[in-house]
Design a protein around this motif. Structure first.
Motif, PDB file in Angstrom:
ATOM      1  N   MET A  14       0.902  -0.595  -0.280  1.00  0.00           N
ATOM      2  CA  MET A  14      -0.154  -0.203  -0.243  1.00  0.00           C
ATOM      3  C   MET A  14       1.029   1.028   0.058  1.00  0.00           C
ATOM      4  O   MET A  14       0.624   2.279  -0.269  1.00  0.00           O
ATOM      5  CB  MET A  14      -0.973   0.068   1.250  1.00  0.00           C
ATOM      6  N   LEU A  15       1.369   0.933   0.560  1.00  0.00           N
ATOM      7  CA  LEU A  15       2.920   2.203   0.618  1.00  0.00           C
ATOM      8  C   LEU A  15       3.489   2.825  -0.673  1.00  0.00           C
ATOM      9  O   LEU A  15       3.209   3.895  -1.155  1.00  0.00           O
ATOM     10  CB  LEU A  15       3.659   2.272   1.499  1.00  0.00           C
ATOM     11  N   LEU A  16       3.637   1.236  -1.122  1.00  0.00           N
ATOM     12  CA  LEU A  16       4.399   1.869  -2.425  1.00  0.00           C
ATOM     13  C   LEU A  16       3.124   2.277  -3.384  1.00  0.00           C
ATOM     14  O   LEU A  16       3.844   3.011  -4.711  1.00  0.00           O
ATOM     15  CB  LEU A  16       5.004  -0.115  -3.001  1.00  0.00           C
ATOM     16  N   TRP A  17       2.325   2.075  -3.661  1.00  0.00           N
ATOM     17  CA  TRP A  17       1.212   2.068  -4.146  1.00  0.00           C
ATOM     18  C   TRP A  17       1.044   3.868  -3.922  1.00  0.00           C
ATOM     19  O   TRP A  17       1.128   4.982  -4.677  1.00  0.00           O
ATOM     20  CB  TRP A  17      -0.321   1.892  -3.967  1.00  0.00           C
ATOM     21  N   LEU A  18       0.736   4.090  -2.773  1.00  0.00           N
ATOM     22  CA  LEU A  18       1.291   6.053  -2.860  1.00  0.00           C
ATOM     23  C   LEU A  18       1.901   6.458  -2.828  1.00  0.00           C
ATOM     24  O   LEU A  18       1.487   7.534  -2.820  1.00  0.00           O
ATOM     25  CB  LEU A  18       1.071   5.333  -1.148  1.00  0.00           C
ATOM     26  N   MET A  19       2.683   5.622  -2.540  1.00  0.00           N
ATOM     27  CA  MET A  19       4.693   6.530  -2.979  1.00  0.00           C
ATOM     28  C   MET A  19       4.738   6.636  -4.426  1.00  0.00           C
ATOM     29  O   MET A  19       5.727   7.359  -5.040  1.00  0.00           O
ATOM     30  CB  MET A  19       5.548   6.542  -2.392  1.00  0.00           C
ATOM     31  N   ARG A  20       3.913   6.440  -5.190  1.00  0.00           N
ATOM     32  CA  ARG A  20       3.829   6.248  -6.661  1.00  0.00           C
ATOM     33  C   ARG A  20       4.839   5.221  -6.766  1.00  0.00           C
ATOM     34  O   ARG A  20       5.801   6.001  -7.523  1.00  0.00           O
ATOM     35  CB  ARG A  20       3.918   7.674  -7.381  1.00  0.00           C
ATOM     36  N   GLN A  21       5.240   4.510  -6.755  1.00  0.00           N
ATOM     37  CA  GLN A  21       6.588   3.470  -7.318  1.00  0.00           C
ATOM     38  C   GLN A  21       5.985   2.271  -7.446  1.00  0.00           C
ATOM     39  O   GLN A  21       6.442   0.742  -7.544  1.00  0.00           O
ATOM     40  CB  GLN A  21       7.189   2.878  -5.520  1.00  0.00           C
ATOM     41  N   GLU A  22       5.316   2.497  -8.430  1.00  0.00           N
ATOM     42  CA  GLU A  22       4.814   1.504 -10.276  1.00  0.00           C
ATOM     43  C   GLU A  22       5.331   0.964 -10.669  1.00  0.00           C
ATOM     44  O   GLU A  22       5.513  -0.458 -10.501  1.00  0.00           O
ATOM     45  CB  GLU A  22       3.966   2.055 -10.701  1.00  0.00           C
ATOM     46  N   GLU A  23       6.586   1.005  -9.732  1.00  0.00           N
ATOM     47  CA  GLU A  23       8.319  -0.512 -10.711  1.00  0.00           C
ATOM     48  C   GLU A  23       8.075  -1.000  -9.903  1.00  0.00           C
ATOM     49  O   GLU A  23       9.026  -2.299  -9.793  1.00  0.00           O
ATOM     50  CB  GLU A  23       9.544   1.191 -10.924  1.00  0.00           C
ATOM     51  N   ALA A  24       8.646  -0.281  -8.809  1.00  0.00           N
ATOM     52  CA  ALA A  24       8.635  -1.412  -7.168  1.00  0.00           C
ATOM     53  C   ALA A  24       7.660  -2.698  -7.790  1.00  0.00           C
ATOM     54  O   ALA A  24       8.027  -4.207  -6.994  1.00  0.00           O
ATOM     55  CB  ALA A  24       8.567  -0.510  -6.556  1.00  0.00           C
ATOM     56  N   ILE A  25       7.027  -1.866  -7.641  1.00  0.00           N
ATOM     57  CA  ILE A  25       5.733  -3.155  -7.645  1.00  0.00           C
ATOM     58  C   ILE A  25       5.496  -3.981  -9.048  1.00  0.00           C
ATOM     59  O   ILE A  25       5.308  -5.172  -8.503  1.00  0.00           O
ATOM     60  CB  ILE A  25       3.647  -2.103  -7.984  1.00  0.00           C
ATOM     61  N   ARG A  26       5.810  -3.517  -9.771  1.00  0.00           N
ATOM     62  CA  ARG A  26       6.260  -4.959 -11.397  1.00  0.00           C
ATOM     63  C   ARG A  26       6.786  -5.876 -10.689  1.00  0.00           C
ATOM     64  O   ARG A  26       7.657  -6.291 -10.851  1.00  0.00           O
ATOM     65  CB  ARG A  26       6.277  -4.209 -12.422  1.00  0.00           C
ATOM     66  N   LEU A  27       7.928  -4.774  -9.619  1.00  0.00           N
ATOM     67  CA  LEU A  27       9.251  -6.290  -9.378  1.00  0.00           C
ATOM     68  C   LEU A  27       8.665  -7.200  -8.378  1.00  0.00           C
ATOM     69  O   LEU A  27       9.158  -8.277  -8.218  1.00  0.00           O
ATOM     70  CB  LEU A  27      10.514  -5.415  -8.683  1.00  0.00           C
ATOM     71  N   ILE A  28       7.392  -6.749  -8.018  1.00  0.00           N
ATOM     72  CA  ILE A  28       7.187  -7.936  -6.944  1.00  0.00           C
ATOM     73  C   ILE A  28       6.656  -8.958  -7.824  1.00  0.00           C
ATOM     74  O   ILE A  28       6.525  -9.943  -7.500  1.00  0.00           O
ATOM     75  CB  ILE A  28       6.323  -7.601  -5.502  1.00  0.00           C
ATOM     76  N   SER A  29       5.780  -8.005  -8.767  1.00  0.00           N
ATOM     77  CA  SER A  29       5.015  -9.266  -9.538  1.00  0.00           C
ATOM     78  C   SER A  29       5.614 -10.228 -10.293  1.00  0.00           C
ATOM     79  O   SER A  29       5.115 -11.580 -10.575  1.00  0.00           O
ATOM     80  CB  SER A  29       3.701  -8.226 -10.152  1.00  0.00           C
ATOM     81  N   VAL A  30       6.769  -9.624 -11.311  1.00  0.00           N
ATOM     82  CA  VAL A  30       7.469 -10.880 -11.912  1.00  0.00           C
ATOM     83  C   VAL A  30       8.553 -11.360 -11.227  1.00  0.00           C
ATOM     84  O   VAL A  30       8.427 -13.036 -11.365  1.00  0.00           O
ATOM     85  CB  VAL A  30       8.139  -9.352 -12.983  1.00  0.00           C
ATOM     86  N   GLY A  31       8.568 -10.962  -9.856  1.00  0.00           N
ATOM     87  CA  GLY A  31       8.857 -11.734  -8.771  1.00  0.00           C
ATOM     88  C   GLY A  31       8.180 -13.206  -8.778  1.00  0.00           C
ATOM     89  O   GLY A  31       9.073 -13.637  -8.019  1.00  0.00           O
TER      90      GLY A  31
END
Length: 696
Positions: free
Chosen positions: A679-696
């Motif tokens: 939630m923090l990553l979404w809130l802080m506009r870190q979409e790239e990080a979220i992609r890293l989790i999803s492909v991870g």
């Protein structure tokens, strides 16, 4: 993982979804970098106005904002169109005037009828000896006095925005924030005494005193930490993904390293030895090395890097050393060739200048594994360059290499290890922000035998003394650099300045003695001019700042920097590091145009007093701020709205260890705290990080 959680939709909606915000206001907000309600949460007030009610304006020292109850007296309409409409009023002790411009018709006699009681709040000023309040911010009946905030936050504004609008819009944005689970480590949160996220938001936007505005105030520190934590989580995810990408163990037996170390005329420093061991350990493990080798000018990074290159060869593979320019690539070649001969390994160079047969020959030798170590420029990136077995890429980085290029290079070899070298001492907080995905080795000792460089400040009016000094030094067979400033925005003007100085020095010192390099020259001419200086044909090299990076001429003992006061500290430190590379004592002359500003003097004095690049970088950071120190344009530094890298270095380090720990315990962020971190990553506009989790 699918897109943004529904709970945050309203925070990322258009600005016009906010109360009182129309298309025009939305445009004004966008010029401040505010593009969604979420951005208002992190646009914090920078001051407060005290609107607590007073009995009278009598004891106030104007100009001050005052809130006071008044009785309305006589109205004195403007005598001219657009003139001042004045109303006499009195409080419990004294009288003053309310002043309005562009008053229309009988508007003010309706709002402030004579004899009525009101509470007004606004700035009290003295004009021609009389106390007055021009256009009060609030005018309310006495029974509505509590609608005036006792302490009002002051927001940053741009043309077309008002405090009232910002106040209203931020309140609306805060109301859109859903309840969220805690993402900060509970022990960390209670030790620091931080409030919950929602409470922190409410309190930073409703400061009760100026003390609530400082970076260390609990609510502000908490939000700064949230920003840093999101950034460090992103870097830690990139790092974890790197580590999952299978590395290859490159274990060497140390025979080549030992051969070279034994042949050196001096022993490696303990910092060098430590760095070599860290790199050997990394290379021997099956996870990919992603290490930063950070060392001050002259700390001996090249030797450490060469040991790493040899390790790859010992393990039966190949290694590449990448430099940002042709000059630097050739210089690395010259420095490493004798060491390579000592070790008995094949070292070659590949740059954009290799053409035709020669290029084809080198490519074939690389593909066959006959070239063991390659030195090159970005020409190494080209598709047709293929290695037989690339184990290690060393990047001589001058901030031109972001995370993306580092990954790009890794693709050349099946899981090649990566070592990045930087000669720019960066304060720890910044290196964590910029290189948080990497492990860091620091060289903080100078090799034995490096003599200190004498640094002197000298006014530009003493130019002729300096030229005379150069004559004496040249007569002793030494060489000098003369750096001209890039003052103007236009390179053409700078160029004229450099050419004028070149002519002046040639007239004083002799035609053959002085060379010139500048940014506008074709690379081939630049290299030729540098080569003449390196070989000692020319004794003085007049240059714009193109020489700051890595050039090595041990016989050069004087560095003159003209208009030193307009250079950055780090840049001056790099320039000074071009001398003091040989046996002889060296001097750096910082020429300035008087009078010096206080900050200009402080910067030059720091250089005179210390050669410790880390101390200099820290001063630079304190004086100029993070973006300038690294050069915001290509810095790869995140833009934080709340966190202050200069003053909150400790928080950045804590955020890094917390983020790494969280991911080691919960690599896919599936636990309750992991979900909060998403939630923090979404809130802080870190979409790239979220992609890293999803492909991870």
């Amino acid at each position: 993982m699918s897109g943004r959680p529904e709970a945050l939709f309203k925070l990322f909606a258009g600005l016009e979804s906010l109360e009182g915000v129309g298309p025009k206001t939305a445009q004004h907000l966008q010029t401040m970098g505010i593009s969604a309600p979420r951005d208002l949460l992190f646009t914090l007030p920078h001051a407060v106005i005290d609107r607590q009610r007073r009995e009278s304006v009598q004891d106030v020292a104007p100009p001050t904002t005052v809130t006071v109850a008044i009785t309305v007296g006589e109205h004195r309409p403007a005598r001219t169109k657009g003139g001042a409409y004045r109303i006499n009023v009195s409080d419990a002790k004294t009288a003053f005037q309310l002043v309005f411009f562009h008053a229309r018709g009988g508007y003010w006699s309706k709002v402030l009828p004579e004899g009525s009681r009101r509470v007004v709040s606004g700035k009290l000023e003295i004009f021609e000896g009389l106390a007055q309040m021009v256009h009060p911010d609030f005018i309310v009946p006495e029974d509505e006095a509590d609608t005036i905030p006792e302490v009002e936050p002051v927001y940053p504004l741009t043309a077309g925005l008002t405090q009232k609008l910002m106040f209203k819009a931020t309140r609306h944005a805060i109301s859109l924030m859903p309840d969220v689970d805690e993402w900060i480590d509970p022990a960390q949160k209670s030790a620091a005494g931080w409030p919950d996220f929602r409470h922190a938001l409410q309190s930073v936007h409703a400061p009760q005193a100026a003390s609530a505005l400082v970076a260390t105030a609990p609510a502000r520190a908490r939000l700064a930490y949230d920003e840093l934590m999101a950034h460090q989580l992103t870097l830690a995810l990139a790092r974890a993904r790197e580590r999952r990408a299978k590395g290859r163990a490159s274990a060497g037996d140390g025979r080549l390293q030992a051969r070279v170390l034994a042949a050196l005329p001096y022993a490696a420093t303990s910092a060098q030895t430590r760095a070599i061991e860290e790199i050997n350990t990394d290379m021997a493990s099956t996870t990919r090395m992603n290490r930063l080798l950070q060392g001050d000018v002259g700390a001996g990074k090249t030797l450490v890097a060469f040991m790493a290159l040899l390790r790859a060869v010992e393990a039966g593979g190949q290694a590449v050393l990448m430099a940002p320019t042709e000059i630097l690539a050739r210089q690395h070649l010259d420095a490493l060739q004798p060491l390579a001969q000592q070790a008995g390994v094949v070292l070659e160079i590949l740059t954009g200048r290799d053409k035709g047969k020669e290029r084809a020959g080198k490519r074939a030798a690389l593909a066959a594994g006959d070239i063991q170590i390659l030195v090159g420029t970005h020409a190494v990136f080209q598709k047709e360059v293929v290695f037989a077995d690339l184990r290690l890429a060393v990047v001589d980085e001058q901030h031109r290499f972001g995370v993306r290029q580092r990954l790009e290079l890794g693709k050349k070899g099946a899981a090649a290890d990566v070592l990045v070298m930087t000669a720019t001492p960066i304060p720890r907080s910044l290196s964590l922000a910029q290189y948080g995905d990497m492990d860091v080795s620091v060289l903080d000792e100078k090799p034995p035998g490096r003599k200190p460089i004498k640094t002197a400040l000298i006014g530009i009016d003493r130019m002729e003394e300096v030229v005379a000094r150069l004559q004496a030094v040249i007569a002793e067979g030494r060489q000098c650099y003369w750096v001209c400033p890039l003052v103007e925005e236009s390179e053409a003007v700078d160029l004229t300045a450099a050419q004028e100085r070149f002519k002046h020095l040639r007239a004083a010192l002799g035609e053959e003695v002085v060379g010139l390099v500048h940014g506008q020259m074709p690379p081939i001419d630049k290299d030729a001019a540098m080569a003449r200086f390196q070989s000692g044909q020319t004794k003085v090299l007049v240059a714009t700042t193109v020489i700051e990076v890595g050039v090595n001429v041990p016989n050069a003992t004087i560095m003159v920097v003209e208009r030193a006061e307009i250079f950055g500290l780090a840049q001056l430190h790099q320039l000074r590091g071009r001398v003091g590379r040989g046996e002889a004592a060296s001097t750096c002359l910082l020429m300035y145009r008087p009078p010096l500003s206080d900050s200009g003097r402080r910067r030059l004095e720091v250089l005179r007093e210390t050669e410790d690049g880390f101390a200099i970088a820290q001063t630079d950071l304190e004086m100029r701020g993070a973006g300038d120190v690294i050069g915001t344009a290509q810095s790869g530094l995140p833009r934080f709205r709340v966190a202050d890298l200069e003053r909150q270095a400790g928080l950045m380090a804590t955020a890094q260890s917390d983020a790494r720990k969280l991911l080691s315990e919960d690599p896919t962020l599936q636990t309750r705290r992991g979900g909060a971190a998403r939630m923090l990553l979404w809130l802080m506009r870190q979409e790239e990080a979220i992609r890293l989790i999803s492909v991870g």
